[in-house]
Enzyme design. Structure first.
Site, mmCIF file in Angstrom:
data_model
loop_
_atom_site.group_PDB
_atom_site.id
_atom_site.type_symbol
_atom_site.label_atom_id
_atom_site.label_comp_id
_atom_site.label_asym_id
_atom_site.label_seq_id
_atom_site.Cartn_x
_atom_site.Cartn_y
_atom_site.Cartn_z
ATOM 1 N N GLU A 70 0.845 -1.270 0.028
ATOM 2 C CA GLU A 70 -0.062 -0.015 0.141
ATOM 3 C C GLU A 70 0.812 1.377 0.088
ATOM 4 O OE1 GLU A 70 -2.631 0.616 3.384
ATOM 5 O OE2 GLU A 70 -3.657 2.009 2.274
ATOM 6 N N ASP A 90 -0.941 -4.963 3.227
ATOM 7 C CA ASP A 90 -1.400 -3.713 3.777
ATOM 8 C C ASP A 90 -0.905 -3.540 4.938
ATOM 9 O OD1 ASP A 90 -2.768 -1.695 4.870
ATOM 10 O OD2 ASP A 90 -4.671 -2.059 3.965
ATOM 11 N N ILE A 92 -1.108 -1.450 7.803
ATOM 12 C CA ILE A 92 -2.262 -1.275 8.881
ATOM 13 C C ILE A 92 -3.522 -0.948 8.102
ATOM 14 C CG2 ILE A 92 -2.946 0.107 10.816
ATOM 15 C CD1 ILE A 92 -0.337 0.895 11.114
ATOM 16 N N ASP A 93 -4.390 -1.888 8.101
ATOM 17 C CA ASP A 93 -5.742 -1.825 7.383
ATOM 18 C C ASP A 93 -6.564 -1.277 8.652
ATOM 19 O OD1 ASP A 93 -7.514 -2.047 5.179
ATOM 20 O OD2 ASP A 93 -8.452 -3.427 6.501
ATOM 21 N N THR A 95 -6.090 2.376 9.142
ATOM 22 C CA THR A 95 -5.293 3.541 9.696
ATOM 23 C C THR A 95 -6.029 4.536 10.517
ATOM 24 O OG1 THR A 95 -3.872 3.064 7.756
ATOM 25 C CG2 THR A 95 -3.440 5.273 8.992
ATOM 26 N N ASP A 228 -6.455 -4.025 0.288
ATOM 27 C CA ASP A 228 -7.374 -4.038 1.459
ATOM 28 C C ASP A 228 -8.231 -5.382 1.438
ATOM 29 O OD1 ASP A 228 -7.015 -1.307 2.492
ATOM 30 O OD2 ASP A 228 -8.252 -0.566 0.496
HETATM 31 C C1 LIP Z 1 -8.839 1.306 4.898
HETATM 32 C C2 LIP Z 1 -10.013 0.253 4.366
HETATM 33 C C3 LIP Z 1 -11.281 0.768 4.831
HETATM 34 C C4 LIP Z 1 -11.649 2.009 3.932
HETATM 35 C C5 LIP Z 1 -10.699 3.100 4.169
HETATM 36 C C6 LIP Z 1 -9.227 2.844 4.002
HETATM 37 P P1 LIP Z 1 -6.426 1.554 5.070
HETATM 38 O O1 LIP Z 1 -7.711 1.005 4.582
HETATM 39 O O2 LIP Z 1 -9.784 -0.963 5.017
HETATM 40 O O3 LIP Z 1 -12.349 -0.228 4.527
HETATM 41 O O4 LIP Z 1 -13.010 2.402 4.471
HETATM 42 O O5 LIP Z 1 -11.162 4.336 3.584
HETATM 43 O O6 LIP Z 1 -9.238 2.267 2.605
HETATM 44 O O7 LIP Z 1 -5.913 2.685 4.317
HETATM 45 O O8 LIP Z 1 -6.608 2.041 6.566
HETATM 46 O O9 LIP Z 1 -5.177 0.362 4.826
#
Ligand code: LIP
Length: 282
Positions: A70, A90, A92-93, A95, A228
């Site tokens: 990412e 990714d 940290i999914d 964030t 994601d």
């Molecule tokens: C997040 C996604 C989430 C989405 C956020 C963001 P990140 O990923 O998991 O579903 O709504 O906008 O994209 O950016 O924290 O890896």
């Protein structure tokens, strides 16, 4: 072959644990926050640090493999899916949850990160680690999905009016996109769909794992990226989930949208109510 995939899997789980320790440690501390595509698309130094740690550890073990990360992509790196074994990362999914130390209960703090390997265009393993709750979700093609060793199965819900759904607001603040999201939300809430409720947990991976474990019956989102959804996708699939494009057409991992449901019936039902958002591909 099997032996090789077993090695990928073992390495992925152990790297996930190591990276999880770094994320957990940083979770409670002050963070340096920056933005990416827009002011609501957040990134921290931990995202970057953990991605470098993961890719470094994997490259050392598998120097001929490819990587899609990412943070590397958002700083100009490539996002090419080829036939070479590819790890999609990714760090940290969720964030935004991480930045806010989002706290559902005293223990439930959501923050995942994930890894996958694609071999010959097929996702073969997926690892999603919720380091705060110490929940290791794994999926392997043909071998099922597990959380801390317990096999995961989707719910058997076939009636949309008794379903629990999940979606997200997403990062984009484009007014026309927000309108579509609200219309979709309203159609699912109103008669005749009239779902039980709709949640927002802040992480695509966690949302998909929630469908895999039977806690939720469907999840859809527009604006996500391949990192994601790839790892949690195989976890959901191996738990019996149906993964499609929100239009009801076959899923395209790079099309930045997803509908994950406990079965085909719920997929067809939800798709009837969703208006699609077209986004530039990954
Ligand atoms: C997040 C996604 C989430 C989405 C956020 C963001 P990140 O990923 O998991 O579903 O709504 O906008 O994209 O950016 O924290 O890896």
């Amino acid at each position: 072959d099997e032996k090789e995939i077993q090695e990928f899997f073992d390495v992925a789980v152990s790297v996930a644990r190591k990276a999880g320790e770094v994320v957990k440690e940083a979770f409670y501390k002050e963070k340096t926050i920056d933005t990416k595509s827009c002011g609501t698309d957040l990134v921290t130094e931990t995202d970057q640090q953990v991605e470098a740690l993961i890719i470094g550890a994997l490259k050392e073990k598998f120097p001929s493999h490819s990587f899609i990360g990412e943070e590397t992509v958002s700083s100009g790196g490539k996002c090419n899916l080829t036939n070479t074994p590819t790890w999609i990362i990714d760090p940290i999914d969720g964030t935004t949850n991480f930045v806010h130390k989002w706290d559902n209960s005293k223990e439930l703090k959501i923050n995942n990160w994930l890894l996958i390997v694609i071999l010959q265009v097929t996702v073969v393993i997926g690892v999603v680690y919720n380091c705060i709750k110490d929940e290791m979700y794994t999926g392997r093609k043909g071998l099922g999905a597990f959380c801390n060793g317990v096999q995961l199965r989707c719910s058997s819900c076939t009636d949309l009016s008794s379903a629990l759904g999940i979606t997200e607001l997403g990062a984009s603040r484009e007014p026309s996109e927000i309108e579509v999201r609200i219309r979709n939300f309203r159609r699912l809430a109103e008669e005749p769909a009239r779902v039980h409720s709709i949640r927002m947990q802040g992480s695509a991976a966690l949302n998909m794992c929630s469908v895999a474990s039977g806690a939720a019956d469907f999840y859809y989102e527009y604006g996500i990226h391949v990192w994601d959804i790839a790892a949690a996708g195989i976890i959901a699939e191996e738990a019996g989930a149906t993964l499609v494009d929100p239009s009801g057409e076959p899923l395209d991992l790079m099309a930045r949208r997803v509908l994950v449901t406990c079965n085909k019936t719920i997929a067809q039902e939800v798709a009837k109510y969703l208006e699609c958002i077209d986004l530039p591909r990954d």
